[in-house]
Scaffold this motif. Structure first.
Motif, PDB file in Angstrom:
ATOM      1  N   GLU A 324      47.857  64.285  32.669  1.00 13.11           N
ATOM      2  CA  GLU A 324      47.612  63.972  34.075  1.00 13.11           C
ATOM      3  C   GLU A 324      46.634  64.948  34.711  1.00 13.11           C
ATOM      4  OE1 GLU A 324      51.334  63.880  36.070  1.00 13.11           O
ATOM      5  OE2 GLU A 324      51.894  61.890  35.306  1.00 13.11           O
ATOM      6  N   TYR A 325      46.527  66.143  34.118  1.00 16.91           N
ATOM      7  CA  TYR A 325      45.624  67.179  34.622  1.00 16.91           C
ATOM      8  C   TYR A 325      44.426  67.372  33.689  1.00 16.91           C
ATOM      9  CZ  TYR A 325      49.425  68.296  37.810  1.00 16.91           C
ATOM     10  OH  TYR A 325      50.399  68.225  38.780  1.00 16.91           O
ATOM     11  N   LYS A 326      44.124  66.334  32.905  1.00 14.89           N
ATOM     12  CA  LYS A 326      42.954  66.315  32.021  1.00 14.89           C
ATOM     13  C   LYS A 326      42.998  67.406  30.957  1.00 14.89           C
ATOM     14  CE  LYS A 326      40.074  64.382  35.717  1.00 14.89           C
ATOM     15  NZ  LYS A 326      38.835  64.508  36.514  1.00 14.89           N
ATOM     16  N   VAL A 327      44.200  67.740  30.490  1.00 14.83           N
ATOM     17  CA  VAL A 327      44.337  68.700  29.394  1.00 14.83           C
ATOM     18  C   VAL A 327      44.039  67.981  28.081  1.00 14.83           C
ATOM     19  CG1 VAL A 327      45.907  70.217  28.142  1.00 14.83           C
ATOM     20  CG2 VAL A 327      46.025  70.086  30.629  1.00 14.83           C
ATOM     21  N   VAL A 328      43.247  68.613  27.225  1.00 19.46           N
ATOM     22  CA  VAL A 328      42.907  68.058  25.921  1.00 19.46           C
ATOM     23  C   VAL A 328      43.192  69.107  24.849  1.00 19.46           C
ATOM     24  CG1 VAL A 328      41.145  66.487  26.820  1.00 19.46           C
ATOM     25  CG2 VAL A 328      40.501  68.819  26.170  1.00 19.46           C
ATOM     26  N   GLU A 329      43.228  68.663  23.609  1.00 19.00           N
ATOM     27  CA  GLU A 329      43.469  69.579  22.498  1.00 19.00           C
ATOM     28  C   GLU A 329      42.411  70.673  22.477  1.00 19.00           C
ATOM     29  OE1 GLU A 329      44.175  69.391  17.629  1.00 19.00           O
ATOM     30  OE2 GLU A 329      43.800  67.552  18.790  1.00 19.00           O
ATOM     31  N   LEU A 385      59.765  82.595  30.099  1.00 25.27           N
ATOM     32  CA  LEU A 385      59.844  81.328  30.801  1.00 25.27           C
ATOM     33  C   LEU A 385      59.473  81.527  32.268  1.00 25.27           C
ATOM     34  CD1 LEU A 385      63.223  79.946  29.372  1.00 25.27           C
ATOM     35  CD2 LEU A 385      60.897  79.360  28.644  1.00 25.27           C
ATOM     36  N   GLY A 386      58.687  80.630  32.815  1.00 25.06           N
ATOM     37  CA  GLY A 386      58.311  80.707  34.223  1.00 25.06           C
ATOM     38  C   GLY A 386      57.009  81.430  34.494  1.00 25.06           C
ATOM     39  N   GLN A 387      56.411  82.053  33.464  1.00 29.15           N
ATOM     40  CA  GLN A 387      55.142  82.743  33.703  1.00 29.15           C
ATOM     41  C   GLN A 387      54.057  81.744  34.076  1.00 29.15           C
ATOM     42  OE1 GLN A 387      54.794  85.088  30.064  1.00 29.15           O
ATOM     43  NE2 GLN A 387      54.542  86.927  31.319  1.00 29.15           N
ATOM     44  N   LEU A 388      53.222  82.125  35.040  1.00 17.82           N
ATOM     45  CA  LEU A 388      52.167  81.244  35.532  1.00 17.82           C
ATOM     46  C   LEU A 388      51.025  81.170  34.528  1.00 17.82           C
ATOM     47  CD1 LEU A 388      51.509  79.671  38.235  1.00 17.82           C
ATOM     48  CD2 LEU A 388      49.957  81.540  38.716  1.00 17.82           C
ATOM     49  N   VAL A 389      50.508  79.962  34.323  1.00 17.52           N
ATOM     50  CA  VAL A 389      49.326  79.757  33.485  1.00 17.52           C
ATOM     51  C   VAL A 389      48.290  78.997  34.308  1.00 17.52           C
ATOM     52  CG1 VAL A 389      50.666  79.723  31.350  1.00 17.52           C
ATOM     53  CG2 VAL A 389      50.153  77.564  32.518  1.00 17.52           C
ATOM     54  N   GLN A 390      47.037  79.144  33.940  1.00  8.26           N
ATOM     55  CA  GLN A 390      45.964  78.437  34.631  1.00  8.26           C
ATOM     56  C   GLN A 390      44.994  77.871  33.619  1.00  8.26           C
ATOM     57  OE1 GLN A 390      44.138  79.952  38.374  1.00  8.26           O
ATOM     58  NE2 GLN A 390      42.228  79.987  37.223  1.00  8.26           N
ATOM     59  N   LYS A 391      44.706  76.604  33.766  1.00 12.11           N
ATOM     60  CA  LYS A 391      43.759  75.934  32.878  1.00 12.11           C
ATOM     61  C   LYS A 391      42.362  76.501  33.098  1.00 12.11           C
ATOM     62  CE  LYS A 391      41.656  71.362  32.328  1.00 12.11           C
ATOM     63  NZ  LYS A 391      41.605  70.001  32.895  1.00 12.11           N
ATOM     64  N   THR A 392      41.676  76.818  32.013  1.00 10.85           N
ATOM     65  CA  THR A 392      40.304  77.312  32.103  1.00 10.85           C
ATOM     66  C   THR A 392      39.333  76.150  31.891  1.00 10.85           C
ATOM     67  OG1 THR A 392      39.927  77.787  29.757  1.00 10.85           O
ATOM     68  CG2 THR A 392      41.134  79.442  31.051  1.00 10.85           C
ATOM     69  N   HIS A 393      38.046  76.460  31.969  1.00 14.42           N
ATOM     70  CA  HIS A 393      37.029  75.455  31.690  1.00 14.42           C
ATOM     71  C   HIS A 393      36.491  75.616  30.275  1.00 14.42           C
ATOM     72  CE1 HIS A 393      36.624  73.708  35.726  1.00 14.42           C
ATOM     73  NE2 HIS A 393      36.975  74.906  36.143  1.00 14.42           N
ATOM     74  N   GLU A 394      37.306  76.233  29.426  1.00 13.89           N
ATOM     75  CA  GLU A 394      36.867  76.497  28.051  1.00 13.89           C
ATOM     76  C   GLU A 394      37.751  75.748  27.063  1.00 13.89           C
ATOM     77  OE1 GLU A 394      35.794  80.901  27.464  1.00 13.89           O
ATOM     78  OE2 GLU A 394      37.418  80.903  28.923  1.00 13.89           O
ATOM     79  N   LYS A 395      37.164  75.482  25.907  1.00 15.53           N
ATOM     80  CA  LYS A 395      37.927  75.020  24.757  1.00 15.53           C
ATOM     81  C   LYS A 395      37.716  76.024  23.639  1.00 15.53           C
ATOM     82  CE  LYS A 395      38.006  70.769  23.489  1.00 15.53           C
ATOM     83  NZ  LYS A 395      37.555  69.444  23.016  1.00 15.53           N
ATOM     84  N   ALA A 396      38.741  76.196  22.798  1.00 17.42           N
ATOM     85  CA  ALA A 396      38.646  77.153  21.712  1.00 17.42           C
ATOM     86  C   ALA A 396      37.536  76.742  20.752  1.00 17.42           C
ATOM     87  CB  ALA A 396      39.980  77.257  20.978  1.00 17.42           C
ATOM     88  N   GLY A 397      36.692  77.704  20.356  1.00 11.81           N
ATOM     89  CA  GLY A 397      35.628  77.410  19.405  1.00 11.81           C
ATOM     90  C   GLY A 397      36.180  77.425  17.991  1.00 11.81           C
ATOM     91  N   LEU A 398      35.815  76.397  17.223  1.00 11.56           N
ATOM     92  CA  LEU A 398      36.328  76.332  15.860  1.00 11.56           C
ATOM     93  C   LEU A 398      35.513  77.218  14.923  1.00 11.56           C
ATOM     94  CD1 LEU A 398      36.979  72.488  15.603  1.00 11.56           C
ATOM     95  CD2 LEU A 398      38.550  74.306  16.251  1.00 11.56           C
TER      96      LEU A 398
END
Length: 403
Positions: A324-329, A385-398
């Motif tokens: 729903e928040y545009k998270v991808v692998e 449990l409960g620690q805040l996370v924030q989506k970045t604009h990066e994807k892991a480089g293979l």
């Protein structure tokens, strides 16, 4: 020779895998049998950081502080009359008392115009050329909801925000309580300038000098310089705008940035009104992408760790944001710690947000509302449990393996 060919083949296969997006971050959650139940301790002052709802953002009409916008144009036989003005570039048709590029006295220079003139009012609607693209930036951030234009019009009429530019703090707070909006984006169009760039004399001089040379490379360089100068000739339309972000809960400006850009509309020494309008809007549009990264820090998707599982020393974490928040692998998440901080002089208690060195990497286990992640870098031992996370604009480089 065999080893070289073998190595080249492996590199080719690895490169193809990267380009095709093969590999990814496959995770078998059931292979991690142990549950970690340690919860983070959150100071009361930091609790607002854990609001799960995305903030609602409204984009308000910008104030046009430039001398370009509305005008009165004279049509003569379906053609624009030309006006020469002492404080602006000639070619924009505007009555002396109208809002145009410089409200100064004008003298007519079109001696071929007919006697039948039709006057019409026009509006460049420059503010609309900003609000639409800014709304797209907010939507594409994935971490904010846009206040609809129809609802915006209703509250505009009530609080008279339209064409007022940056609203005063009291009105902003009132607006937030009335609408449920957390942030307002607004600002101003500060300046519009026209400049005709003519490099022909300099280009011709360089070309003449280099053409006399016996060196073919020198001649080529001269020809290229001449061509380049010719291509950059033309009427430049430059715009300056200011974009501001208000937090309506506090009524304070939390972000302000001036953007400047220009476009070349061609070798038109006396552009008509419509040509200038097109150039102004193009220059504004080309300047807006510079906002994306900075605004994303306010509208980035935030969540928190909902589950932790372990297998020996290896730990995986589930976070409460997903498709729903545009998270991808391979999506990366930053992990944050919070500390209560007291100012030694004022005694005011605030919340310090500390970005840790740990990053989480999304696996293929993604549902609409959750994502299982692995530890991409940093320490896993302190995860709770409960620690805040924030989506970045990066994807892991293979990456490509070394041989």
């Amino acid at each position: 020779m065999y080893n070289y060919k073998f190595r080249s083949s492996l590199l080719s296969v690895a490169a193809i895998a990267v380009l095709c997006g093969c590999g990814g971050n496959k995770l078998d959650v059931l292979a991690y049998p142990d549950r970690i139940k340690t919860k983070v301790s959150i100071p009361d002052v930091c609790m607002p950081q854990y609001k799960s709802a995305m903030p609602t953002v409204a984009v308000i009409e910008f104030t046009n502080n430039s001398t370009f916008g509305k005008a009165q144009l004279n049509d003569t036989n379906s053609k624009f009359s030309s006006i020469k003005k002492s404080a602006a570039v000639a070619g924009v048709v505007a009555a002396p008392t109208a809002v145009g590029i410089g409200m100064v006295s004008a003298t007519k220079i079109d001696s071929d115009s007919k006697t039948s003139n039709v006057q019409r009012d026009v509006d460049a609607k420059l503010s609309s050329s900003i609000t639409g693209p800014l709304e797209s930036i907010v939507v594409n951030s994935g971490g904010a909801k846009l206040f609809t234009r129809s609802d915006m019009d209703k509250i505009d009429a009530e609080l008279k925000f339209q064409d007022s530019g940056l609203v005063d703090p009291d009105s902003a707070v009132k607006f937030g309580k009335t609408s449920g909006v957390r942030y307002i984006i607004t600002g101003s169009i500060d300046n519009v300038e026209q400049t005709y760039r003519d490099n022909s004399k300099a280009a011709n001089s360089v070309n003449r000098m280099t053409s006399r040379s016996d060196n073919s490379a020198t001649k080529l360089v001269g020809a290229l310089l001449s061509l380049g100068a010719s291509i950059t000739d033309g009427m430049l339309i430059e715009t300056k705008i200011t974009v501001k972000l208000l937090d309506v809960e506090t009524g304070k400006i939390v972000f302000s940035k001036q953007l400047q850009d220009d476009v070349n509309i061609g070798k038109i020494r006396q552009p008509n009104y419509d040509q200038v309008v097109g150039g102004v809007k193009s220059a504004i549009l080309s300047s807006l992408p510079a906002l994306e990264e900075e605004l994303s820090s306010y509208f980035a998707v935030k969540g928190y760790i909902t589950k932790l599982k372990a297998k020996e020393q290896n730990i995986i974490a589930q976070v409460n944001v997903g498709k729903e928040y545009k998270v991808v692998e391979d999506q990366l998440f930053n992990v944050y710690e919070f500390e209560e901080s007291e100012d030694p002089m004022t005694g005011i208690i605030t919340c310090d947000v500390i970005e840790t060195t740990t990053k989480l990497r999304a696996s293929q286990q993604i549902t609409p509302k959750t994502t299982w992640t692995t530890i991409e870098e940093g320490r896993s031992s302190f995860l709770k449990l409960g620690q805040l996370v924030q989506k970045t604009h990066e994807k892991a480089g293979l990456g490509i393996p070394k041989f």
